[in-house]
Design a protein around this motif. Sequence first.
Motif, PDB file in Angstrom:
ATOM      1  N   HIS A 195       0.814  -1.215   0.000  1.00 44.52           N
ATOM      2  CA  HIS A 195       0.000   0.000   0.000  1.00 44.52           C
ATOM      3  C   HIS A 195       0.859   1.283   0.000  1.00 44.52           C
ATOM      4  O   HIS A 195       0.683   2.173  -0.844  1.00 44.52           O
ATOM      5  CB  HIS A 195      -0.936  -0.011   1.220  1.00 44.52           C
ATOM      6  N   LEU A 196       1.790   1.342   0.931  1.00 46.23           N
ATOM      7  CA  LEU A 196       2.655   2.532   0.994  1.00 46.23           C
ATOM      8  C   LEU A 196       3.540   2.646  -0.259  1.00 46.23           C
ATOM      9  O   LEU A 196       3.611   3.728  -0.869  1.00 46.23           O
ATOM     10  CB  LEU A 196       3.483   2.500   2.281  1.00 46.23           C
ATOM     11  N   PRO A 197       4.188   1.534  -0.686  1.00 49.59           N
ATOM     12  CA  PRO A 197       4.948   1.631  -1.937  1.00 49.59           C
ATOM     13  C   PRO A 197       4.091   2.110  -3.115  1.00 49.59           C
ATOM     14  O   PRO A 197       4.560   2.887  -3.953  1.00 49.59           O
ATOM     15  CB  PRO A 197       5.440   0.199  -2.179  1.00 49.59           C
ATOM     16  N   ALA A 198       2.828   1.682  -3.177  1.00 50.92           N
ATOM     17  CA  ALA A 198       1.974   2.103  -4.300  1.00 50.92           C
ATOM     18  C   ALA A 198       1.724   3.610  -4.243  1.00 50.92           C
ATOM     19  O   ALA A 198       1.646   4.268  -5.288  1.00 50.92           O
ATOM     20  CB  ALA A 198       0.659   1.336  -4.273  1.00 50.92           C
ATOM     21  N   ALA A 199       1.621   4.151  -3.046  1.00 45.43           N
ATOM     22  CA  ALA A 199       1.390   5.590  -2.922  1.00 45.43           C
ATOM     23  C   ALA A 199       2.601   6.397  -3.421  1.00 45.43           C
ATOM     24  O   ALA A 199       2.464   7.535  -3.856  1.00 45.43           O
ATOM     25  CB  ALA A 199       1.088   5.951  -1.463  1.00 45.43           C
ATOM     26  N   PHE A 200       3.787   5.788  -3.344  1.00 44.33           N
ATOM     27  CA  PHE A 200       4.999   6.445  -3.856  1.00 44.33           C
ATOM     28  C   PHE A 200       5.036   6.408  -5.381  1.00 44.33           C
ATOM     29  O   PHE A 200       5.764   7.159  -5.998  1.00 44.33           O
ATOM     30  CB  PHE A 200       6.257   5.742  -3.329  1.00 44.33           C
ATOM     31  N   ASP A 201       4.295   5.441  -5.968  1.00 43.95           N
ATOM     32  CA  ASP A 201       4.354   5.209  -7.408  1.00 43.95           C
ATOM     33  C   ASP A 201       5.804   4.894  -7.783  1.00 43.95           C
ATOM     34  O   ASP A 201       6.447   4.120  -7.087  1.00 43.95           O
ATOM     35  CB  ASP A 201       3.776   6.434  -8.145  1.00 43.95           C
ATOM     36  N   GLU A 202       6.358   5.536  -8.808  1.00 40.94           N
ATOM     37  CA  GLU A 202       7.746   5.278  -9.173  1.00 40.94           C
ATOM     38  C   GLU A 202       8.630   6.066  -8.233  1.00 40.94           C
ATOM     39  O   GLU A 202       8.560   7.298  -8.197  1.00 40.94           O
ATOM     40  CB  GLU A 202       8.019   5.778 -10.589  1.00 40.94           C
ATOM     41  N   GLU A 203       9.488   5.379  -7.508  1.00 45.54           N
ATOM     42  CA  GLU A 203      10.309   6.066  -6.519  1.00 45.54           C
ATOM     43  C   GLU A 203      11.353   6.980  -7.155  1.00 45.54           C
ATOM     44  O   GLU A 203      11.805   6.747  -8.280  1.00 45.54           O
ATOM     45  CB  GLU A 203      11.013   5.039  -5.637  1.00 45.54           C
ATOM     46  N   GLY A 204      11.737   7.998  -6.428  1.00 53.85           N
ATOM     47  CA  GLY A 204      12.883   8.828  -6.795  1.00 53.85           C
ATOM     48  C   GLY A 204      13.959   8.617  -5.741  1.00 53.85           C
ATOM     49  O   GLY A 204      13.641   8.483  -4.561  1.00 53.85           O
ATOM     50  N   THR A 205      15.216   8.560  -6.186  1.00 52.57           N
ATOM     51  CA  THR A 205      16.286   8.411  -5.192  1.00 52.57           C
ATOM     52  C   THR A 205      17.415   9.383  -5.521  1.00 52.57           C
ATOM     53  O   THR A 205      17.739   9.631  -6.689  1.00 52.57           O
ATOM     54  CB  THR A 205      16.845   6.966  -5.169  1.00 52.57           C
ATOM     55  N   CYS A 206      17.979   9.940  -4.498  1.00 46.06           N
ATOM     56  CA  CYS A 206      19.098  10.871  -4.668  1.00 46.06           C
ATOM     57  C   CYS A 206      19.956  10.809  -3.412  1.00 46.06           C
ATOM     58  O   CYS A 206      19.583  10.160  -2.427  1.00 46.06           O
ATOM     59  CB  CYS A 206      18.592  12.291  -4.949  1.00 46.06           C
ATOM     60  N   MET A 207      21.081  11.462  -3.451  1.00 45.33           N
ATOM     61  CA  MET A 207      21.992  11.359  -2.303  1.00 45.33           C
ATOM     62  C   MET A 207      22.715  12.686  -2.075  1.00 45.33           C
ATOM     63  O   MET A 207      23.102  13.365  -3.028  1.00 45.33           O
ATOM     64  CB  MET A 207      23.020  10.258  -2.565  1.00 45.33           C
ATOM     65  N   ARG A 208      22.877  13.020  -0.809  1.00 47.09           N
ATOM     66  CA  ARG A 208      23.758  14.138  -0.448  1.00 47.09           C
ATOM     67  C   ARG A 208      24.876  13.591   0.415  1.00 47.09           C
ATOM     68  O   ARG A 208      24.632  13.002   1.459  1.00 47.09           O
ATOM     69  CB  ARG A 208      23.006  15.234   0.309  1.00 47.09           C
ATOM     70  N   VAL A 209      26.102  13.764  -0.089  1.00 46.70           N
ATOM     71  CA  VAL A 209      27.262  13.388   0.704  1.00 46.70           C
ATOM     72  C   VAL A 209      27.720  14.660   1.409  1.00 46.70           C
ATOM     73  O   VAL A 209      28.002  15.674   0.757  1.00 46.70           O
ATOM     74  CB  VAL A 209      28.386  12.815  -0.189  1.00 46.70           C
ATOM     75  N   ASN A 210      27.722  14.622   2.722  1.00 37.31           N
ATOM     76  CA  ASN A 210      28.068  15.811   3.511  1.00 37.31           C
ATOM     77  C   ASN A 210      29.497  15.699   4.000  1.00 37.31           C
ATOM     78  O   ASN A 210      29.921  14.633   4.468  1.00 37.31           O
ATOM     79  CB  ASN A 210      27.163  15.892   4.750  1.00 37.31           C
ATOM     80  N   PHE A 211      30.225  16.805   3.909  1.00 33.20           N
ATOM     81  CA  PHE A 211      31.589  16.828   4.428  1.00 33.20           C
ATOM     82  C   PHE A 211      31.692  17.998   5.405  1.00 33.20           C
ATOM     83  O   PHE A 211      31.504  19.155   5.029  1.00 33.20           O
ATOM     84  CB  PHE A 211      32.586  16.997   3.272  1.00 33.20           C
ATOM     85  N   TYR A 212      31.948  17.657   6.671  1.00 34.65           N
ATOM     86  CA  TYR A 212      32.034  18.683   7.723  1.00 34.65           C
ATOM     87  C   TYR A 212      33.494  18.824   8.145  1.00 34.65           C
ATOM     88  O   TYR A 212      34.018  17.981   8.880  1.00 34.65           O
ATOM     89  CB  TYR A 212      31.187  18.263   8.934  1.00 34.65           C
ATOM     90  N   PRO A 213      34.161  19.896   7.671  1.00 31.98           N
ATOM     91  CA  PRO A 213      35.572  20.060   8.037  1.00 31.98           C
ATOM     92  C   PRO A 213      35.717  20.402   9.531  1.00 31.98           C
ATOM     93  O   PRO A 213      34.751  20.788  10.178  1.00 31.98           O
ATOM     94  CB  PRO A 213      36.024  21.237   7.163  1.00 31.98           C
ATOM     95  N   LYS A 214      36.949  20.270  10.026  1.00 28.30           N
ATOM     96  CA  LYS A 214      37.225  20.678  11.412  1.00 28.30           C
ATOM     97  C   LYS A 214      36.840  22.146  11.583  1.00 28.30           C
ATOM     98  O   LYS A 214      37.002  22.940  10.663  1.00 28.30           O
ATOM     99  CB  LYS A 214      38.723  20.566  11.704  1.00 28.30           C
ATOM    100  N   CYS A 215      36.374  22.466  12.772  1.00 29.03           N
ATOM    101  CA  CYS A 215      35.902  23.831  12.998  1.00 29.03           C
ATOM    102  C   CYS A 215      36.567  24.406  14.242  1.00 29.03           C
ATOM    103  O   CYS A 215      36.499  23.791  15.313  1.00 29.03           O
ATOM    104  CB  CYS A 215      34.384  23.822  13.195  1.00 29.03           C
ATOM    105  N   PRO A 216      37.206  25.596  14.125  1.00 36.24           N
ATOM    106  CA  PRO A 216      37.918  26.139  15.300  1.00 36.24           C
ATOM    107  C   PRO A 216      36.986  26.580  16.435  1.00 36.24           C
ATOM    108  O   PRO A 216      37.431  26.679  17.568  1.00 36.24           O
ATOM    109  CB  PRO A 216      38.711  27.327  14.728  1.00 36.24           C
ATOM    110  N   GLN A 217      35.726  26.875  16.138  1.00 37.25           N
ATOM    111  CA  GLN A 217      34.797  27.300  17.206  1.00 37.25           C
ATOM    112  C   GLN A 217      33.477  26.523  17.098  1.00 37.25           C
ATOM    113  O   GLN A 217      32.413  27.093  16.809  1.00 37.25           O
ATOM    114  CB  GLN A 217      34.523  28.803  17.092  1.00 37.25           C
ATOM    115  N   PRO A 218      33.533  25.216  17.365  1.00 39.07           N
ATOM    116  CA  PRO A 218      32.342  24.380  17.124  1.00 39.07           C
ATOM    117  C   PRO A 218      31.149  24.741  18.005  1.00 39.07           C
ATOM    118  O   PRO A 218      30.009  24.423  17.646  1.00 39.07           O
ATOM    119  CB  PRO A 218      32.835  22.961  17.433  1.00 39.07           C
ATOM    120  N   GLU A 219      31.388  25.414  19.106  1.00 42.45           N
ATOM    121  CA  GLU A 219      30.283  25.747  20.024  1.00 42.45           C
ATOM    122  C   GLU A 219      29.428  26.901  19.493  1.00 42.45           C
ATOM    123  O   GLU A 219      28.344  27.165  20.011  1.00 42.45           O
ATOM    124  CB  GLU A 219      30.819  26.049  21.439  1.00 42.45           C
TER     125      GLU A 219
END
Length: 348
Positions: A195-219
């Motif tokens: 039922h839930l898959p049918a509501a999605f119909d044809e799925e879309g897929t994508c990706m975000r690769v996140n890169f978090y560099p070191k931070c001198p003031q993380p707070e």
Amino acid sequence: MDCLREWPEPIVRVQSLSESGAPTIPAHYVKPPSERPSAAPAAAAGAVSIPVVDLGKLEDGADAETVKAIAEACRGWGFFQAVNHGVSPGLLRRAREVWRAFFHLPMEEKQRYANSPVTYEGYGSRLGIQKGAILDWGDYYFLHFLPLCLMSHHKWPAQPPTLRETTDEYGEELRKLCRRLMKALSMGLGLEADHLPAAFDEEGTCMRVNFYPKCPQPELTLGLSAHSDPGGMTILLVDDHVAGLEVRKDDSWITVRPLPDAFIVNIGDQIQVLSNAAYKSVEHRVRVNASSERLSMAFFYNPRSDVPIGPIPHLLTTDRPALYQPMTFDEYRLFMRKAGPRGKKLTG
Ligand code: OGA
Ligand code: NI
């Protein structure tokens, strides 16, 4: 749509800021005090954490115990860590390796893929197009897998040489995992598996690769501001050895302690809407740190973008009428992109 064509200000790569060695961060990365990460993350032994669900018995979404564990996690937390998920640790390692290598390429090589707000595909350093916005301490790479008409290997990095084939394999394995999970989510709502898959119909897929560099003031800042994911469901792979993701639970932020080779699964806004808020799309954010960079890969599993998404009629009763009006994912996403990340304002 002229307003969406260009970034409002020149793009500065967070990685360049980090590598410059400056002891302070520029003012436009400093969050207002109410949004800064709290001084002491909830680290005490035995502190609450998101549920862990073993997917070892989930064949085609049919194991009742597993379905129950997933449904409880999605109702109570909107998040869980999945172990025994069936995607090989070797593929996870290779995927992380190629993407880490990409972010460590010389800047000229990465700049060939600089993105724009039109599609966000490519190498990016901000979300949203509000001039003067306070920015997040992170760079990312965004790409499409499905539908195939949006997918183009030329928009993916050519270096390192195995990135494209590894990313293809990763996308295919995660799509399969999502199909299994969707059936379980459907049964967890008391619906037929399809039922839930049918509501999605044809799925879309994508990706975000996140890169978090070191931070001198993380707070003073965040790697990614508080947001809920706009799509259907997200499968996140994070660095095992460095924490950073925080999930909202009532009035506090709970730090996720990643288990080795686990996936962090969370419900997005579209499944919250389809389930009429039985499953929760929960706010989360990313804390950065001074001593380690952090890489994460967020795989987004979305409904077909032009079908109206509203609460599934079978779930509605006189006591629990529809909480949302149907809207396509395209319409929803356009609205979100203009606004940039800003907590959870739309699905309540
Ligand atoms: C995201 C996200 C969390 C992380 O990309 O939507 O929430 O840990 N990422 O990077
Ligand atoms: Ni997210």
